[in-house]
Design an enzyme around this catalytic site. Structure first.
Site, PDB file in Angstrom:
ATOM      1  N   SER A  21       0.815  -1.212   0.000  1.00  0.00           N
ATOM      2  CA  SER A  21       0.000   0.000   0.000  1.00  0.00           C
ATOM      3  C   SER A  21       0.853   1.268   0.000  1.00  0.00           C
ATOM      4  O   SER A  21       1.846   1.374   0.721  1.00  0.00           O
ATOM      5  CB  SER A  21      -0.923   0.005   1.217  1.00  0.00           C
ATOM      6  OG  SER A  21      -1.652   1.219   1.281  1.00  0.00           O
ATOM      7  N   LYS A  72     -14.161  -4.705   2.958  1.00  0.00           N
ATOM      8  CA  LYS A  72     -15.047  -3.580   2.674  1.00  0.00           C
ATOM      9  C   LYS A  72     -16.527  -3.880   2.932  1.00  0.00           C
ATOM     10  O   LYS A  72     -17.296  -2.963   3.250  1.00  0.00           O
ATOM     11  CB  LYS A  72     -14.861  -3.094   1.234  1.00  0.00           C
ATOM     12  CG  LYS A  72     -13.536  -2.396   0.988  1.00  0.00           C
ATOM     13  CD  LYS A  72     -13.495  -1.812  -0.415  1.00  0.00           C
ATOM     14  CE  LYS A  72     -12.208  -1.054  -0.675  1.00  0.00           C
ATOM     15  NZ  LYS A  72     -12.202  -0.397  -2.000  1.00  0.00           N
ATOM     16  N   ASP A 108     -14.476   5.892  -2.584  1.00  0.00           N
ATOM     17  CA  ASP A 108     -13.994   5.477  -3.910  1.00  0.00           C
ATOM     18  C   ASP A 108     -14.704   6.239  -5.028  1.00  0.00           C
ATOM     19  O   ASP A 108     -14.067   6.754  -5.953  1.00  0.00           O
ATOM     20  CB  ASP A 108     -14.197   3.972  -4.110  1.00  0.00           C
ATOM     21  CG  ASP A 108     -13.195   3.132  -3.343  1.00  0.00           C
ATOM     22  OD1 ASP A 108     -12.088   3.636  -3.069  1.00  0.00           O
ATOM     23  OD2 ASP A 108     -13.507   1.973  -3.028  1.00  0.00           O
ATOM     24  N   GLY A 135     -16.838  -3.947  -6.826  1.00  0.00           N
ATOM     25  CA  GLY A 135     -16.858  -2.931  -5.785  1.00  0.00           C
ATOM     26  C   GLY A 135     -16.595  -1.532  -6.292  1.00  0.00           C
ATOM     27  O   GLY A 135     -17.305  -0.578  -5.936  1.00  0.00           O
TER      28      GLY A 135
END
Length: 288
Positions: A21, A72, A108, A135
């Site tokens: 990440s 999520k 997002d 997603g």
């Protein structure tokens, strides 16, 4: 680097894997630039350990945290409230600790639509073609409808396990926003061509074209594109996908998923700190 103190606020990322990440670099650069007493860390947490992790973070009084795969959806079981967008999408990537109450957000779609506006693309009252129903696609579809898109044609495999979820989302979004949303079959190439002819923007919200499958492309050919159509691809590795190369050849405005990545993080930063992420500093740091 700002020293850790007895008042340092903790934020972080829960997911598995998380070693790759760039979120710690992004957020910690922002905190340091604004001299905020915050720190961002990564924690390898999967669906099996998520419940205990959230219980511990709540007890510690952390400021907030991000979620990535595979957490999520599962995180919904452990939250007190949801933002309107997160409630519609049914997925959360950012949690805010609001005086002990854990509130879930989904940034997002906000991140992607901010990238769209950065490209000076106006979707209000216009038609969009969206490829995918995973997603990222559901977040983008939701935010585009909330931002005033007039029509969204969503293309997917009719065998996808996400089909029931998307049908439910479409029903709720049409009622909530008035946007006309049509779920279409990927195999309907004539329908896809018509959708693209009517659209100001087409979005690849799938992993097609992502490394190492760099020859993959969500569209059958460049003849499906036209000069007035903008092309967004959520993939940013490779930097220029086959879809974006085709867009360039056809004179279309094109952009990859890097800006979405930055802006979804910037929205989380704002939720936690009440401050805007210093984007120029962050971009420069990530660029190095």
């Amino acid at each position: 680097m700002i020293p850790i103190t007895g008042q340092t606020q903790l934020t972080g990322l829960l997911g598995s894997p998380v070693k790759h990440s760039i979120s710690p670099m992004m957020h910690n650069t922002g905190f340091q630039a604004l001299r905020l007493d915050f720190v961002y860390l990564c924690f390898d947490v999967n669906e099996g350990t998520l419940k205990d992790a959230v219980k511990g973070l709540r007890a510690l009084g952390v400021k907030g945290f991000n979620l990535t795969m595979p957490n999520k959806n599962k995180i919904l079981d452990y939250l007190d409230d949801l933002s309107p967008a997160a409630g519609l999408i049914g997925a959360v990537n950012t949690v805010e600790n609001r005086d002990g109450k854990l509130v879930g957000h989904n940034t997002d779609g906000i991140g992607f639509m901010r990238a769209v506006r950065e490209q000076e693309i106006d979707v209000r009252g216009k038609s969009i073609t969206l490829m995918g129903i995973g997603g990222a696609a559901t977040a983008i579809c939701t935010q585009a409808a909330l931002d005033g898109a007039g029509k969204i044609d969503v293309y997917a495999r009719m065998t996808s396990r996400f089909l029931p979820r998307m049908k439910d989302l479409i029903g709720r979004l049409e009622k909530e926003t008035g946007c006309a949303i049509c779920l279409c079959d990927n195999e309907d190439k004539d329908g896809l061509k018509r959708s693209l002819e009517d659209s100001v923007l087409v979005v690849n919200a799938t992993s097609v074209g992502m490394a190492p499958d760099e020859d993959g492309c969500i569209l059958p050919g460049k003849d499906f594109l036209h000069e007035g159509l903008a092309v967004g691809d959520i993939v940013y590795n490779p930097w220029e996908t086959k879809l974006l190369r085709m867009a360039k050849e056809m004179g279309c405005k094109g952009f990859n998923g890097y800006a979405m990545l930055l802006y979804q993080g910037a929205e989380a930063f704002r939720i936690w700190t009440g401050r805007e992420m210093p984007m120029e500093v962050v971009r420069e740091r990530l660029g190095k």
